[in-house]
Design a protein around this motif. Structure first.
Motif, PDB file in Angstrom:
ATOM      1  N   ILE A 119       0.928  -1.300  -0.174  1.00  0.00           N
ATOM      2  CA  ILE A 119      -0.030   0.135   0.108  1.00  0.00           C
ATOM      3  C   ILE A 119       0.934   1.298   0.093  1.00  0.00           C
ATOM      4  O   ILE A 119       1.829   1.287   0.846  1.00  0.00           O
ATOM      5  CB  ILE A 119      -1.110  -0.131   1.247  1.00  0.00           C
ATOM      6  N   VAL A 120       0.593   2.238  -1.058  1.00  0.00           N
ATOM      7  CA  VAL A 120       1.367   3.386  -0.936  1.00  0.00           C
ATOM      8  C   VAL A 120       0.277   4.575  -0.662  1.00  0.00           C
ATOM      9  O   VAL A 120      -0.698   4.584  -1.087  1.00  0.00           O
ATOM     10  CB  VAL A 120       2.024   3.626  -2.241  1.00  0.00           C
ATOM     11  N   SER A 121       0.946   5.651   0.124  1.00  0.00           N
ATOM     12  CA  SER A 121       0.135   6.803   0.437  1.00  0.00           C
ATOM     13  C   SER A 121       1.071   7.891   0.537  1.00  0.00           C
ATOM     14  O   SER A 121       2.317   7.604   0.558  1.00  0.00           O
ATOM     15  CB  SER A 121      -0.528   6.589   1.803  1.00  0.00           C
ATOM     16  N   LEU A 130      -1.601   9.758  -9.762  1.00  0.00           N
ATOM     17  CA  LEU A 130      -1.183   8.298  -9.045  1.00  0.00           C
ATOM     18  C   LEU A 130      -2.540   7.985  -8.120  1.00  0.00           C
ATOM     19  O   LEU A 130      -2.859   6.967  -7.999  1.00  0.00           O
ATOM     20  CB  LEU A 130       0.072   8.308  -8.610  1.00  0.00           C
ATOM     21  N   MET A 131      -2.672   9.192  -7.422  1.00  0.00           N
ATOM     22  CA  MET A 131      -4.025   9.067  -6.574  1.00  0.00           C
ATOM     23  C   MET A 131      -5.148   8.535  -7.129  1.00  0.00           C
ATOM     24  O   MET A 131      -6.162   7.590  -6.833  1.00  0.00           O
ATOM     25  CB  MET A 131      -4.229  10.080  -5.571  1.00  0.00           C
ATOM     26  N   GLU A 132      -5.371   9.163  -8.177  1.00  0.00           N
ATOM     27  CA  GLU A 132      -6.752   8.758  -8.940  1.00  0.00           C
ATOM     28  C   GLU A 132      -6.777   7.351  -9.510  1.00  0.00           C
ATOM     29  O   GLU A 132      -7.558   6.573  -9.429  1.00  0.00           O
ATOM     30  CB  GLU A 132      -6.859   9.625 -10.176  1.00  0.00           C
ATOM     31  N   PHE A 139      -4.490   4.221  -1.955  1.00  0.00           N
ATOM     32  CA  PHE A 139      -3.407   5.528  -2.091  1.00  0.00           C
ATOM     33  C   PHE A 139      -4.275   6.980  -1.731  1.00  0.00           C
ATOM     34  O   PHE A 139      -5.150   7.392  -2.473  1.00  0.00           O
ATOM     35  CB  PHE A 139      -2.933   5.542  -3.411  1.00  0.00           C
ATOM     36  N   GLY A 140      -3.960   7.315  -0.549  1.00  0.00           N
ATOM     37  CA  GLY A 140      -4.357   8.690  -0.140  1.00  0.00           C
ATOM     38  C   GLY A 140      -3.413   9.806  -0.136  1.00  0.00           C
ATOM     39  O   GLY A 140      -2.297   9.763  -0.708  1.00  0.00           O
ATOM     40  N   LEU A 306      -8.080   8.284   1.323  1.00  0.00           N
ATOM     41  CA  LEU A 306      -8.740   9.549   1.754  1.00  0.00           C
ATOM     42  C   LEU A 306      -7.924  10.659   1.519  1.00  0.00           C
ATOM     43  O   LEU A 306      -6.630  10.638   1.508  1.00  0.00           O
ATOM     44  CB  LEU A 306      -9.089   9.305   3.281  1.00  0.00           C
ATOM     45  N   GLU A 307      -8.456  11.618   0.735  1.00  0.00           N
ATOM     46  CA  GLU A 307      -7.817  12.893   0.648  1.00  0.00           C
ATOM     47  C   GLU A 307      -7.990  13.942   1.512  1.00  0.00           C
ATOM     48  O   GLU A 307      -9.108  14.289   1.638  1.00  0.00           O
ATOM     49  CB  GLU A 307      -8.165  13.500  -0.814  1.00  0.00           C
TER      50      GLU A 307
END
Length: 332
Positions: A119-121, A130-132, A139-140, A306-307
């Motif tokens: 998991i990358v955040s 990349l988040m999209e 990815f948050g 989560l953004e």
């Protein structure tokens, strides 16, 4: 996509849901137990800004029970990419990055991580593409919109200090970096749209790593531009050095408006002394805490990314006494 305005609320609701789950088993547990996270703090060891980020991440790891390994990149985009590959090779459950290298540079490495189930955040600087692409995989983003933060600080400075057409401003920033540079671009555009003459200097890699090395650069600029009305540092560690810079240039309190980003003990002292007048606060402690929580939520319960907008307004003489004790503890 979850909006920034609702992201924090949903994160808190998630924590409440987790608490209810454990309580239903009549046993309190740390949901991050056994989870290994590698976290790039962005800056060098001991630098003011990334130390606050690290403290937030350490507290999250303690609260959740996960293991955490920190990396330091001296604010070098290339080193951030190298550190990511090092973390990838270690095979942790999650990796937290700062987005300075940009979407394109990170893309192949983050794809490899996600393909391996890591998991990358992200923290501090957005990686919107990349988040999209990987938000469903956890990815948050915890941080601020770099363009919005630059525009907000410049607008507040113009309004608060009555800056007008013909006034001169210096912006010292990182305009060359893909996403991180949007803050500097917004500062320049907003000040110029208000009629100010704006001089820009790019922060060198050496000064990016060690802000104290900026003294001869800023003193030379101020000596050549005695009509400068405001200096804005688009860099937390440079903001922390503003009092030293002004003193070295022979400039006393309140002779020039000093502004920048991110609180630290040195910046808090400089506000009280009259050398720093306005600071935009992105609350980096949360930029450390929330990505760790994000990875645990995704790993244990399958939550998507989560953004979360961490921007916390402005710090100045009117509110510094309230916040300064937290700065001493590297929380604000």
């Amino acid at each position: 996509m979850i909006g920034k305005k609702t992201g924090l609320l949903m994160a808190l609701l998630a924590v409440c849901m987790l608490s209810s789950t454990v309580l239903a088993k009549d046993t309190l547990q740390q949901s991050g137990k056994g989870i290994k996270i590698w976290f790039d703090t962005g800056g060098p060891v001991g630098e003011t800004y990334n130390t606050i980020v690290q403290h937030g991440a350490e507290q999250a790891a303690a609260d959740l029970g996960c293991d955490i390994e920190f990396m330091y990149s001296d604010w070098s985009p290339q080193k951030m990419l190298e550190n990511f590959q090092k973390a990838l090779a270690a095979g942790p459950d999650g990796i937290v990055v700062m987005g300075h290298p940009g979407d394109d540079a990170y893309a192949p490495f983050i794809k490899e991580a996600v393909d391996k189930g890591i998991i990358v955040s992200s923290s501090d600087t957005e990686l919107p593409n990349l988040m999209e692409k990987y938000q469903a995989s956890g990815f948050g983003y915890a941080g601020v919109s770099n363009y919005a933060r630059g525009k907000a600080l410049a607008t507040e400075a113009v309004n608060r200090f009555g800056l007008k057409k013909g006034d001169r401003a210096l912006v010292w920033g990182l305009k060359s970096q893909p996403t991180r540079g949007l803050s500097s671009k917004a500062l320049i555009e907003t000040l110029e749209n208000s009629g100010l003459t704006v001089d820009y200097m790019e922060i060198s890699p050496e000064i990016d790593k060690d802000a104290s090395l900026g003294t001869p650069v800023i003193t030379a600029y101020l000596s050549s531009n005695p009509d400068c009305d405001i200096v804005i540092m688009d860099h937390g560690a440079l903001t922390a050095q503003l009092e030293n810079f002004f003193r070295a240039a022979g400039i006393g309190p309140d002779e020039i408006i000093g502004a920048g980003f991110s609180l630290s003990p040195a910046t808090a002292s400089a506000i009280k002394a009259g050398y720093v007048d306005l600071v935009g606060d992105g609350q980096p402690y949360l930029q450390g805490y929330l990505p760790v929580l994000q990875i645990v939520l995704t790993k244990r319960f399958g939550f998507s990314g989560l953004e979360i907008e961490t921007g916390g307004g402005f710090i100045h003489t009117a509110n510094i006494d309230l916040i300064a004790p937290l700065a001493e503890k590297a929380i604000r």
